[in-house]
Design an enzyme around this catalytic site. Structure first.
Site, PDB file in Angstrom:
ATOM      1  N   ARG A  42     -18.637 -18.648 -14.929  1.00  0.00           N
ATOM      2  CA  ARG A  42     -18.462 -17.650 -16.784  1.00  0.00           C
ATOM      3  C   ARG A  42     -17.245 -18.662 -17.875  1.00  0.00           C
ATOM      4  O   ARG A  42     -17.124 -17.855 -17.817  1.00  0.00           O
ATOM      5  CB  ARG A  42     -18.398 -15.969 -16.262  1.00  0.00           C
ATOM      6  CG  ARG A  42     -18.723 -15.682 -15.323  1.00  0.00           C
ATOM      7  CD  ARG A  42     -20.704 -15.418 -15.677  1.00  0.00           C
ATOM      8  NE  ARG A  42     -21.286 -14.640 -15.099  1.00  0.00           N
ATOM      9  CZ  ARG A  42     -21.031 -12.836 -15.659  1.00  0.00           C
ATOM     10  NH1 ARG A  42     -20.594 -12.320 -17.132  1.00  0.00           N
ATOM     11  NH2 ARG A  42     -22.064 -12.099 -15.367  1.00  0.00           N
TER      12      ARG A  42
ATOM     13  N   ARG B  18     -17.651 -14.510 -23.147  1.00  0.00           N
ATOM     14  CA  ARG B  18     -17.155 -13.621 -24.579  1.00  0.00           C
ATOM     15  C   ARG B  18     -16.042 -13.745 -24.518  1.00  0.00           C
ATOM     16  O   ARG B  18     -15.597 -13.067 -26.071  1.00  0.00           O
ATOM     17  CB  ARG B  18     -17.481 -12.506 -23.879  1.00  0.00           C
ATOM     18  CG  ARG B  18     -18.674 -11.993 -24.155  1.00  0.00           C
ATOM     19  CD  ARG B  18     -19.257 -10.595 -24.004  1.00  0.00           C
ATOM     20  NE  ARG B  18     -18.846 -10.601 -22.642  1.00  0.00           N
ATOM     21  CZ  ARG B  18     -18.971  -9.774 -21.357  1.00  0.00           C
ATOM     22  NH1 ARG B  18     -19.425  -8.581 -21.894  1.00  0.00           N
ATOM     23  NH2 ARG B  18     -19.080  -9.856 -20.272  1.00  0.00           N
TER      24      ARG B  18
ATOM     25  N   ARG C 169     -23.939 -16.035 -29.535  1.00  0.00           N
ATOM     26  CA  ARG C 169     -24.084 -14.822 -28.895  1.00  0.00           C
ATOM     27  C   ARG C 169     -24.947 -13.277 -30.499  1.00  0.00           C
ATOM     28  O   ARG C 169     -25.827 -13.378 -30.188  1.00  0.00           O
ATOM     29  CB  ARG C 169     -23.225 -13.919 -28.393  1.00  0.00           C
ATOM     30  CG  ARG C 169     -23.505 -12.956 -28.387  1.00  0.00           C
ATOM     31  CD  ARG C 169     -24.594 -12.775 -27.072  1.00  0.00           C
ATOM     32  NE  ARG C 169     -24.227 -11.312 -26.039  1.00  0.00           N
ATOM     33  CZ  ARG C 169     -25.498 -10.390 -26.736  1.00  0.00           C
ATOM     34  NH1 ARG C 169     -25.782 -10.735 -27.573  1.00  0.00           N
ATOM     35  NH2 ARG C 169     -25.192  -9.323 -25.664  1.00  0.00           N
TER      36      ARG C 169
ATOM     37  N   ASP D  56     -28.715 -16.521 -16.545  1.00  0.00           N
ATOM     38  CA  ASP D  56     -28.500 -15.440 -16.058  1.00  0.00           C
ATOM     39  C   ASP D  56     -29.635 -15.046 -14.684  1.00  0.00           C
ATOM     40  O   ASP D  56     -30.441 -15.750 -14.562  1.00  0.00           O
ATOM     41  CB  ASP D  56     -28.121 -14.066 -16.978  1.00  0.00           C
ATOM     42  CG  ASP D  56     -27.337 -12.889 -16.578  1.00  0.00           C
ATOM     43  OD1 ASP D  56     -25.995 -13.207 -16.454  1.00  0.00           O
ATOM     44  OD2 ASP D  56     -28.082 -11.886 -15.456  1.00  0.00           O
TER      45      ASP D  56
ATOM     46  N   TYR E 158     -29.573  -5.820  -7.708  1.00  0.00           N
ATOM     47  CA  TYR E 158     -30.110  -5.113  -9.340  1.00  0.00           C
ATOM     48  C   TYR E 158     -31.558  -4.456  -9.273  1.00  0.00           C
ATOM     49  O   TYR E 158     -31.577  -3.436  -9.937  1.00  0.00           O
ATOM     50  CB  TYR E 158     -29.502  -6.510 -10.194  1.00  0.00           C
ATOM     51  CG  TYR E 158     -27.876  -6.465 -10.076  1.00  0.00           C
ATOM     52  CD1 TYR E 158     -27.071  -5.875 -11.196  1.00  0.00           C
ATOM     53  CD2 TYR E 158     -27.570  -7.224  -9.479  1.00  0.00           C
ATOM     54  CE1 TYR E 158     -25.444  -6.000 -11.338  1.00  0.00           C
ATOM     55  CE2 TYR E 158     -25.860  -7.978  -9.681  1.00  0.00           C
ATOM     56  CZ  TYR E 158     -25.024  -7.470 -10.585  1.00  0.00           C
ATOM     57  OH  TYR E 158     -24.228  -7.391 -10.562  1.00  0.00           O
TER      58      TYR E 158
HETATM   59  O1  CP3 Z   1     -20.639 -19.710 -18.092  1.00  0.00           O
HETATM   60  C1  CP3 Z   1     -21.275 -19.503 -16.743  1.00  0.00           C
HETATM   61  O2  CP3 Z   1     -20.916 -18.840 -15.826  1.00  0.00           O
HETATM   62  C2  CP3 Z   1     -23.059 -19.718 -17.194  1.00  0.00           C
HETATM   63  C3  CP3 Z   1     -23.780 -18.685 -17.171  1.00  0.00           C
HETATM   64  C4  CP3 Z   1     -24.226 -17.473 -16.403  1.00  0.00           C
HETATM   65  C5  CP3 Z   1     -23.718 -15.872 -16.891  1.00  0.00           C
HETATM   66  N1  CP3 Z   1     -24.206 -15.351 -15.598  1.00  0.00           N
HETATM   67  C6  CP3 Z   1     -23.815 -15.237 -17.938  1.00  0.00           C
HETATM   68  C7  CP3 Z   1     -23.583 -14.098 -18.903  1.00  0.00           C
HETATM   69  C8  CP3 Z   1     -23.431 -17.237 -14.870  1.00  0.00           C
HETATM   70  C9  CP3 Z   1     -23.689 -18.372 -13.738  1.00  0.00           C
HETATM   71  C10 CP3 Z   1     -24.171 -15.657 -14.466  1.00  0.00           C
HETATM   72  C11 CP3 Z   1     -24.465 -15.265 -13.350  1.00  0.00           C
HETATM   73  C12 CP3 Z   1     -24.341 -13.994 -13.215  1.00  0.00           C
HETATM   74  N2  CP3 Z   1     -24.710 -12.660 -13.771  1.00  0.00           N
HETATM   75  C13 CP3 Z   1     -23.644 -12.717 -11.741  1.00  0.00           C
HETATM   76  C14 CP3 Z   1     -22.983 -13.848 -10.475  1.00  0.00           C
HETATM   77  C15 CP3 Z   1     -21.685 -13.908 -10.900  1.00  0.00           C
HETATM   78  C16 CP3 Z   1     -21.049 -13.011 -11.579  1.00  0.00           C
HETATM   79  O3  CP3 Z   1     -20.078 -12.945 -11.949  1.00  0.00           O
HETATM   80  O4  CP3 Z   1     -20.883 -12.557 -10.577  1.00  0.00           O
HETATM   81  C17 CP3 Z   1     -24.594 -11.737 -12.365  1.00  0.00           C
HETATM   82  C18 CP3 Z   1     -24.018 -10.857 -11.091  1.00  0.00           C
HETATM   83  C19 CP3 Z   1     -24.992 -11.632 -13.015  1.00  0.00           C
HETATM   84  C20 CP3 Z   1     -25.381 -10.140 -13.634  1.00  0.00           C
HETATM   85  C21 CP3 Z   1     -24.726 -10.035 -14.984  1.00  0.00           C
HETATM   86  N3  CP3 Z   1     -25.137 -10.911 -16.112  1.00  0.00           N
HETATM   87  C22 CP3 Z   1     -24.377  -9.042 -15.037  1.00  0.00           C
HETATM   88  C23 CP3 Z   1     -23.898  -7.715 -14.508  1.00  0.00           C
HETATM   89  C24 CP3 Z   1     -23.954  -9.032 -16.663  1.00  0.00           C
HETATM   90  C25 CP3 Z   1     -22.757  -7.978 -17.078  1.00  0.00           C
HETATM   91  C26 CP3 Z   1     -21.988  -7.645 -17.193  1.00  0.00           C
HETATM   92  C27 CP3 Z   1     -20.820  -8.804 -18.108  1.00  0.00           C
HETATM   93  O5  CP3 Z   1     -20.191  -9.642 -17.798  1.00  0.00           O
HETATM   94  O6  CP3 Z   1     -20.888  -8.479 -19.428  1.00  0.00           O
HETATM   95  C28 CP3 Z   1     -24.341  -9.631 -17.502  1.00  0.00           C
HETATM   96  C29 CP3 Z   1     -24.584 -10.607 -18.840  1.00  0.00           C
HETATM   97  C30 CP3 Z   1     -24.286 -11.590 -19.207  1.00  0.00           C
HETATM   98  N4  CP3 Z   1     -23.992 -13.214 -18.510  1.00  0.00           N
HETATM   99  C31 CP3 Z   1     -22.843 -12.009 -19.574  1.00  0.00           C
HETATM  100  C32 CP3 Z   1     -23.172 -13.655 -19.643  1.00  0.00           C
HETATM  101  C33 CP3 Z   1     -22.142 -14.218 -20.952  1.00  0.00           C
HETATM  102  C34 CP3 Z   1     -22.110 -11.718 -21.365  1.00  0.00           C
HETATM  103  C35 CP3 Z   1     -23.728 -10.855 -21.704  1.00  0.00           C
HETATM  104  C36 CP3 Z   1     -23.554 -10.954 -23.160  1.00  0.00           C
HETATM  105  O7  CP3 Z   1     -22.796 -12.068 -24.036  1.00  0.00           O
HETATM  106  O8  CP3 Z   1     -23.506 -10.184 -24.413  1.00  0.00           O
END
Ligand code: CP3
Length: 348
Positions: free
Chosen positions: A31, A35, A44, A81, A157
């Site tokens: 990640r 943010r 974003r 994602d 999910y």
């Molecule tokens: O930088 C990176 O690692 C690449 C991008 C990436 C994202 N999500 C972007 C993201 C990767 C590799 C993921 C993987 C992901 N997504 C996982 C597995 C890894 C982990 O953290 O457990 C999971 C479970 C998800 C599903 C997901 N996506 C959730 C539960 C959420 C909400 C929680 C949160 O952090 O907001 C997301 C949204 C998400 N995915 C964001 C980002 C940058 C935040 C969204 C935003 O900008 O509002």
């Protein structure tokens, strides 16, 4: 200063994955785009939605590259994602501010039959375009990692309809009707093989499979719903792209990390913060590279704690292949200065 080794890549991250790494470990953070970076928040906002951001190649490539420019990581991870696959198969998905993903739940065979795995290739074409743009722009020593969610975690999910604490609905379905649940897992395996293979074709040099909720399963559940699908994905992706390095992240697998590494034939495992590095050095590094495992909240805190923990992990894993990373994704409240300090501690 660097000596030419004709057998080695010019990318330390890929060298470590293939067992040819020398010297300090490569570093990147799960990640790492997100943010906690003001430049991410700006893009974003401009995108007007998280899904739009993921599916607009210009913007997704830009946020993939932001942490590379700022910190000089050894690997970039594609910005996308894990829930793009359910979205592409036709499941309604929304990312709700301060709550996370919300989906129209898939809870029975009829809902599974309504999914359209054949739509994935076309709907996710923008992701492959992002991969090729990033590949063209990366600094030569930086590797590009593609990724997907593992079937079990994506299924939690899809079935729960949101992030959940115990994944009770998915686990109950898997226990009550394993054949029916397996249909969903098999669809996800097929879609994931296609999706990851297309990322490699577009320029991804390594892949990571995120199984965030693997630790919620019993041992037999882990073998059936986490290990076996991962083994099949690795085997089938490598049929199309021989030798492509794959990192598995069955978070919370505990002692089962060893069987996962051995039996899936991944090149590396990403270990969460609960795994003792001494255990990983003894049981995992002889079988493959180990990625991890700094606690993301130690990075939030920074200071002496960060320096002590970083030194402990570097020392514990120094005798085998190690990719420095966190035990789970970076959290939004992380001060970017702490990330810069961490990278300089490792790069020396
Ligand atoms: O930088 C990176 O690692 C690449 C991008 C990436 C994202 N999500 C972007 C993201 C990767 C590799 C993921 C993987 C992901 N997504 C996982 C597995 C890894 C982990 O953290 O457990 C999971 C479970 C998800 C599903 C997901 N996506 C959730 C539960 C959420 C909400 C929680 C949160 O952090 O907001 C997301 C949204 C998400 N995915 C964001 C980002 C940058 C935040 C969204 C935003 O900008 O509002």
């Amino acid at each position: 200063m660097s000596e030419e080794d004709p057998g080695a890549n010019t990318k330390p991250f890929l060298d470590t994955l293939s067992g040819k790494g020398k010297g300090r470990p490569p570093v990147w953070l799960m990640r790492q785009a997100g943010r906690y970076l003001s430049e991410y928040r700006e893009v974003r906002l401009q995108a007007g939605g998280f899904l739009k951001l993921c599916l607009t190649p210009d913007l997704a490539a830009e946020v993939t590259l932001q942490p590379i420019r700022r910190f000089g990581f050894d690997a970039a991870i594609l910005f996308a994602d894990i829930l793009l696959i359910p979205h592409a198969m036709g499941q309604t998905l929304d990312y709700v501010e301060n709550e996370g993903p919300v989906l129209e739940p898939v809870r029975d065979r009829r809902a599974v039959e309504a999914l359209r795995p054949e739509a994935v290739a076309e709907i996710l074409a923008p992701v492959y375009e992002t991969v090729s743009r990033v590949a063209a722009e990366l600094p030569p020593a930086c590797a590009l990692v593609g990724f997907a969610g593992a079937p079990w975690t994506v299924a939690t999910y899809m079935v729960e309809g949101r992030g959940s604490k115990d994944h009770g609905t998915a686990k109950t379905w898997a226990a009550r009707d394993p054949e029916g649940f397996a249909v969903l897992i098999d669809i996800l395996v097929d879609a994931t093989v296609d999706y990851l293979s297309a990322q490699v074709a577009a320029g991804a040099e390594a892949l990571q499979l995120f199984d965030t909720w693997a630790g919620a399963l019993s041992e037999p559940g882990f073998r059936r719903w986490c290990l076996a699908p991962a083994a099949e994905i690795v085997r089938r992706v490598r049929e199309r792209h021989p030798g492509v390095p794959v990192i598995g992240f069955p978070r919370g697998a505990g002692v089962l990390y060893r069987d996962y590494l051995k039996d899936t034939k991944v090149s590396a495992v990403s270990i969460d913060s609960s795994v003792p590095v001494t255990w990983a050095a003894e049981h995992l590094q002889p079988l493959g590279a180990v990625q991890g495992n700094l606690d993301p909240h130690v990075l939030v805190a920074g200071g002496d704690g960060l320096r002590t923990e970083t030194a402990r992990i570097l020392d514990g894993l120094k005798d085998g292949p190690h990719i420095f990373n966190l035990g789970h994704g970076i959290v939004p409240e992380t001060p970017p200065e702490h990330v810069a300090e961490l990278v300089s501690l490792i790069h020396g």
